[in-house]
Design an enzyme around this catalytic site. Sequence first.
Site, PDB file in Angstrom:
ATOM      1  N   PHE A   1      60.616  40.625  39.535  1.00 12.93           N
ATOM      2  CA  PHE A   1      59.381  41.382  39.767  1.00 12.93           C
ATOM      3  C   PHE A   1      58.172  40.699  39.121  1.00 12.93           C
ATOM      4  O   PHE A   1      57.035  41.123  39.363  1.00 12.93           O
ATOM      5  CB  PHE A   1      59.523  42.822  39.281  1.00 12.93           C
ATOM      6  CG  PHE A   1      60.567  43.621  40.019  1.00 12.93           C
ATOM      7  CD1 PHE A   1      61.226  43.102  41.128  1.00 12.93           C
ATOM      8  CD2 PHE A   1      60.899  44.908  39.620  1.00 12.93           C
ATOM      9  CE1 PHE A   1      62.189  43.831  41.803  1.00 12.93           C
ATOM     10  CE2 PHE A   1      61.858  45.652  40.289  1.00 12.93           C
ATOM     11  CZ  PHE A   1      62.512  45.120  41.381  1.00 12.93           C
TER      12      PHE A   1
ATOM     13  N   ASN B   1      27.941  46.604  48.834  1.00 11.41           N
ATOM     14  CA  ASN B   1      27.001  45.986  49.787  1.00 11.41           C
ATOM     15  C   ASN B   1      27.568  45.918  51.207  1.00 11.41           C
ATOM     16  O   ASN B   1      26.909  45.410  52.113  1.00 11.41           O
ATOM     17  CB  ASN B   1      26.566  44.600  49.305  1.00 11.41           C
ATOM     18  CG  ASN B   1      27.739  43.648  49.151  1.00 11.41           C
ATOM     19  OD1 ASN B   1      28.701  43.720  49.904  1.00 11.41           O
ATOM     20  ND2 ASN B   1      27.672  42.761  48.173  1.00 11.41           N
TER      21      ASN B   1
ATOM     22  N   HIS C   1      27.335  35.981  51.301  1.00  9.34           N
ATOM     23  CA  HIS C   1      28.435  36.101  50.344  1.00  9.34           C
ATOM     24  C   HIS C   1      29.140  34.763  50.118  1.00  9.34           C
ATOM     25  O   HIS C   1      29.347  34.359  48.986  1.00  9.34           O
ATOM     26  CB  HIS C   1      29.460  37.134  50.827  1.00  9.34           C
ATOM     27  CG  HIS C   1      30.728  37.144  50.045  1.00  9.34           C
ATOM     28  ND1 HIS C   1      30.945  37.967  48.966  1.00  9.34           N
ATOM     29  CD2 HIS C   1      31.854  36.387  50.154  1.00  9.34           C
ATOM     30  CE1 HIS C   1      32.134  37.724  48.461  1.00  9.34           C
ATOM     31  NE2 HIS C   1      32.714  36.786  49.164  1.00  9.34           N
TER      32      HIS C   1
ATOM     33  N   ASP D   1      26.404  36.451  44.355  1.00  9.58           N
ATOM     34  CA  ASP D   1      27.742  36.398  44.919  1.00  9.58           C
ATOM     35  C   ASP D   1      28.642  37.428  44.244  1.00  9.58           C
ATOM     36  O   ASP D   1      29.299  37.135  43.254  1.00  9.58           O
ATOM     37  CB  ASP D   1      28.277  34.978  44.714  1.00  9.58           C
ATOM     38  CG  ASP D   1      29.593  34.762  45.407  1.00  9.58           C
ATOM     39  OD1 ASP D   1      30.151  35.739  45.915  1.00  9.58           O
ATOM     40  OD2 ASP D   1      30.053  33.625  45.418  1.00  9.58           O
TER      41      ASP D   1
ATOM     42  N   GLU E   1      53.423  46.222  38.431  1.00  7.38           N
ATOM     43  CA  GLU E   1      53.652  44.982  37.679  1.00  7.38           C
ATOM     44  C   GLU E   1      52.382  44.144  37.565  1.00  7.38           C
ATOM     45  O   GLU E   1      52.113  43.537  36.528  1.00  7.38           O
ATOM     46  CB  GLU E   1      54.739  44.139  38.356  1.00  7.38           C
ATOM     47  CG  GLU E   1      56.128  44.759  38.366  1.00  7.38           C
ATOM     48  CD  GLU E   1      56.329  45.751  39.490  1.00  7.38           C
ATOM     49  OE1 GLU E   1      55.446  45.862  40.365  1.00  7.38           O
ATOM     50  OE2 GLU E   1      57.369  46.442  39.493  1.00  7.38           O
TER      51      GLU E   1
END
Lengths: 592, 592
Positions: free
Chosen positions: B354, B91, B168, B58, B326
């Site tokens: 932010f 992949n 996946h 995975d 950030e």
Amino acid sequence: MTDVQMQDANGHANGSTAYGKAAVNGLLKVGSKPAAPKQTNKEDLQLVLQSFRLLIADLCQQFGMEGVGCEALSYAGHLKLNNLTVIYDNNQITCDGSVDLTNTEDVNKKVEACGWEVIDVMDGVNDVEGIVAALEKGRDPNRTKPLFINVRSIIGVGSAVAGEAVSHGAPLGKDNVAAMKKVYGWDTKKVFHIPDKVKKFYEDIPARGEKHVKEWNDLLAQYSEEYPDLAKTFKERMAGKLPDNWASMIPSSFPSDPTPSRKSNNMVVSNIFAECPTFMVGTADLTPSVNMTWPDYEIFNPPDLKPISGKKGSYKGRYIHYGIREHVMAAIANGLAAYSPRTIIPITSTFFMFYLYAAPAVRMGALQKLKVIHVATHDSIGAGEDGPTHQPVELAALYRAMPNMEYIRPGDSEEVAGAWKRAIEYDGGPTMISVSRQAIPQLPRLTKRDGVGKGAYVLQEEQEAVVTLISAGAELSFPVNVAEVLSEKGVKARVVSFPCHKLFREQPLDYQREVLRRNEGIPAVVIEPYVSLGWERWADAGVNMKGFGHSLPGKYIYQYFGFTTQGMAGKIEGFVTDFRDGKVGRGEFVEL
Amino acid sequence: MTDVQMQDANGHANGSTAYGKAAVNGLLKVGSKPAAPKQTNKEDLQLVLQSFRLLIADLCQQFGMEGVGCEALSYAGHLKLNNLTVIYDNNQITCDGSVDLTNTEDVNKKVEACGWEVIDVMDGVNDVEGIVAALEKGRDPNRTKPLFINVRSIIGVGSAVAGEAVSHGAPLGKDNVAAMKKVYGWDTKKVFHIPDKVKKFYEDIPARGEKHVKEWNDLLAQYSEEYPDLAKTFKERMAGKLPDNWASMIPSSFPSDPTPSRKSNNMVVSNIFAECPTFMVGTADLTPSVNMTWPDYEIFNPPDLKPISGKKGSYKGRYIHYGIREHVMAAIANGLAAYSPRTIIPITSTFFMFYLYAAPAVRMGALQKLKVIHVATHDSIGAGEDGPTHQPVELAALYRAMPNMEYIRPGDSEEVAGAWKRAIEYDGGPTMISVSRQAIPQLPRLTKRDGVGKGAYVLQEEQEAVVTLISAGAELSFPVNVAEVLSEKGVKARVVSFPCHKLFREQPLDYQREVLRRNEGIPAVVIEPYVSLGWERWADAGVNMKGFGHSLPGKYIYQYFGFTTQGMAGKIEGFVTDFRDGKVGRGEFVEL
């Protein structure tokens, strides 16, 4: 007000400037053909550029650094948006100094790699014709790529701080504004003065605008005659009208076996999505998890794209594969919603925890009161094995605190129906519908879809109750089970379903008292595997998370954190006794 | 447990897998020279690759799409990190299908544009030698760029779902795992079985590890003899030790004139930063705003970089210009903190608002209990002109709810000193010190730095009080002024400074009662221009924001939203009367 103050009020990222409003309200009309470029000479254009420079000297170098910019760049190139032009005000200045202090990438090469065409304007201060020529190239309908115009500019040009960082972060000041005017040959004494030549250049704008409107109206009238049905649909869409029967497309009842509420979502909305072209539905690479498709859905993608997986699309498609780009997904959804109220209702979807990646754009949608519906699945520790990185415990606090946002946790399919009904009706901002990965019990004789719109309602009344149990979402069956066990112990409990803080907060005090009955001296205990912050307003105690989650299969994780029926009943019984005996001080929230 | 379950437990993004821990605890030793590559043959390597494939099938395709990946790519290239190698498991699969459904960019070109070297491995399934050769190139000390190895792989290779999205997002299942083993010539019946050849390949690991440790210890012993002072410093840094006198570097008193608390920050820590190389301080392009520099600070940048602005740096520098990035700023800070506890204490800084962009990484730091100090300025509507995009109203709810995070709003310079003292001492996770843009009154006879560490404390006692006023941060002077006005009206008020929810929540109940005195029947009113969510635990009513802010100069904005001394005093007087007259129901929080 002076020039300097006006500059300041037009600071970067402020959203809706007068300019933006003018564009939206009149100058640009949806669907109109591009007007023939006005005949201009270089001198005129230079003058216009100067006047803009004096109005807004504060432009940003964020593109290419900030993640959301990169996400947009990558996705716009993929989509082959041939009617998109980006002007890159490449002044090489940030707050901290020259850009090369922190960014030395080859911007053109990066942008080209993402599928854009690049045009350089090497002298953005003087080469006005070059800028205009590049913009005109962007209007070519035969283009196959978005266009990036890399304009080398000098920030604060004409002032003593030209090309310096201080021109970006702070107002230029009177002297520098005067210096700029002097360089341009303008009157240095006058402030907020628009020279006659500039006024003259713009004086035909009202007439041109009227002409565009007339052309558009004529075209639409002609179209309406030739294609009356399509024209009707078009007008209804532009008026933000859904089919009258949209609400009846929601099933009136649901299967009674345990169902993941992410699957309930699909049962509730797939008919509406299939029938109403108003909805543009997308996901950040979680199609198999979010259940937001409908039979024969079409993908929004360039028609000539032939993906390896064979999933072809077109620009008529209404299902958007945003990729692993949560932030720009929410930002694009805002744009779709801002186009015209309810003409497009954008749906985004991903795991609830990943809405932290999208949060800055979700917030901008809330600030602008944009009608976007965010579908957040895997919304509890019940999501299981993926562990604390995927298990929200604190994120609900953000969305419950966010103004205009309605964060709703429906407790079964019936409440999912209520959540969507409310979300589709609500015009004050975005909605987030927060659902479960795992199958949850249905409470068919208890839940009421119309209760959702009030934020909270009585699920099970008990006149002689000594405690009210509150819960929401994936865990709504917990208090029902706990109440049964408590009842066997002689502790009478009533149960409240509480899917949305904001909606309940907005109810009249009488209704709030009727639901909670705390004013009758009945304490309330909330059961929710998020941290307690925010629930203290509505409850006197809580069975909540005190830290992050854990990687365990769903069936073990509730047990691991003490959310068992017997365990919770024991704790709550103890609390009720303490409360009765006066051991709980006034206003003291107890974490059980 | 089966292979399949183990795959699942090793799902993407889960952070601390057994692998990670093994690497940190033993196999890799800080500062050791790279060991000579082990002699291997192709067959051995293929076997190892197979065993990894069975363990973790995975892997993610996020790089290149997710914004934070793009930020990292851009900044690592700029920094010329020649000891960084990224293996791109290309992949071409995501959850939704093939990657080209949503991403068709030229990845190599994009990466090269960001200043990386790219090596292609076209057959990642079989060309093990190619992968090893590329990795060895990454260890070349003469490199000048980071290395990107683009390995074309096939997900789930050997199984029936090879190259498909389903490999996946979901466990492969018994049959597919068996199919893979069959292709590799392994025993298909055995689960969690490591073949002898694989075991044999790894059997010298303990001995090699011991050898590395011995070599390292010998080297350090030799170094300690030759450079005793430097070795002492090195050992202290690795042990996470700060100079004994660090706390005495904080001034014992501060100027009494109004001071922005972002400037107080600098008064408190600039000596510490200058003297203690432990601190790596950075900002997301807000150096002039955050005040986190010190005299003669050196910038962290490649020594051969000659920025236009003239600000040269070196790899010895301890001040990091992260750029307008950030999210990756917080992620890199996590990495610096994770290297070894307190060996590096990273400081990040930007506007508070932010930190919503950085939030996913800030959260990962909290989850991993990493010692990072985030400096958040412009933390209130008092920030003024930049308007609601820059004015937080709901963000504090997120950080107050986040486990392990200490979000502190100090009320003047003295409290800023207390906030830093606590932050430098705290080892349980990140701290966010939230300060003001604008000058705020100093309260020299009232504030106590040691009170900050307790989360809240009594600022002004009043034995006969009928109300307790609570506030924090930039607005701490507000309740002091309101109490004075109320006193003139005969309404006796006491005042509590409340800089940190988490720290106060962790105090003993006795202390909490001593500070709030709600158990004596005295109601509490909070004054803070954030939304009220989260304060309901500690107060009965609040003067808070009910929506987003507004673009107004600082001196007008408090007035615009009703935070005037007279206005607040009037509302609070009314509330006290209602409360006394029993008009406020039990547990009912009143928004004033």
